[in-house]
Design an enzyme around this catalytic site. Structure first.
Site, mmCIF file in Angstrom:
data_model
loop_
_atom_site.group_PDB
_atom_site.id
_atom_site.type_symbol
_atom_site.label_atom_id
_atom_site.label_comp_id
_atom_site.label_asym_id
_atom_site.label_seq_id
_atom_site.Cartn_x
_atom_site.Cartn_y
_atom_site.Cartn_z
ATOM 1 C CB ILE A 33 10.480 -9.942 50.205
ATOM 2 C CG1 ILE A 33 9.663 -11.240 50.063
ATOM 3 C CG2 ILE A 33 11.672 -9.990 49.270
ATOM 4 C CD1 ILE A 33 8.213 -11.091 50.352
ATOM 5 C CB ILE A 36 7.027 -5.116 50.706
ATOM 6 C CG1 ILE A 36 6.069 -5.156 51.895
ATOM 7 C CG2 ILE A 36 7.890 -6.369 50.623
ATOM 8 C CD1 ILE A 36 4.887 -6.073 51.675
ATOM 9 C CB CYS A 37 11.701 -3.259 48.074
ATOM 10 S SG CYS A 37 13.006 -2.766 49.209
ATOM 11 C CG HIS A 38 15.614 -8.371 47.456
ATOM 12 N ND1 HIS A 38 16.762 -8.554 46.744
ATOM 13 C CD2 HIS A 38 15.428 -9.523 48.155
ATOM 14 C CE1 HIS A 38 17.247 -9.772 47.004
ATOM 15 N NE2 HIS A 38 16.459 -10.376 47.856
#
Length: 107
Positions: A93, A64-66
């Site tokens: 996210i 997961i990242c932005h």
């Protein structure tokens, strides 16, 4: 090489059905503190090479990242390092917040 992708809504279902699914968040600590998925583990992208031993190459993992760019890079690195069951959260996210849990702040 293509990396497996998982949408936010698919991830929500998988979290409910697969309690041992490992969620690896590769954002920076300030981003993680602001918005994160419950039970995810933070290892910033630039720390992954030195912290690889903390991860299980056989464990099913969603990264997961932005927005999905850094997590895609992390997935490629993990696959090149012998990890076999890695997926990227498409849209990161941000997609999780808009599609699954609007209590998670967007930024």
């Amino acid at each position: 090489m293509s990396i497996k992708q998982v949408s936010a809504t698919e991830l929500k279902t998988r979290i409910q059905n697969e309690p041992h699914l490992f969620l690896l968040d590769v954002r920076e600590p300030n981003e993680f503190q602001y918005a994160s998925i419950e039970n995810s583990v933070l290892i910033p992208l630039n720390q992954i090479p030195e912290r690889l031993s903390e991860l299980d190459p056989q464990q099913e993992m969603v990264v997961i990242c932005h927005h999905g760019v850094r997590s895609s890079q992390a997935c490629m690195y993990l696959v090149h390092s012998g990890f076999t069951n890695v997926s990227n959260l498409t849209g990161g996210i941000d997609a999780w917040s808009s599609d699954c849990d609007n209590s998670v702040p967007r930024y």
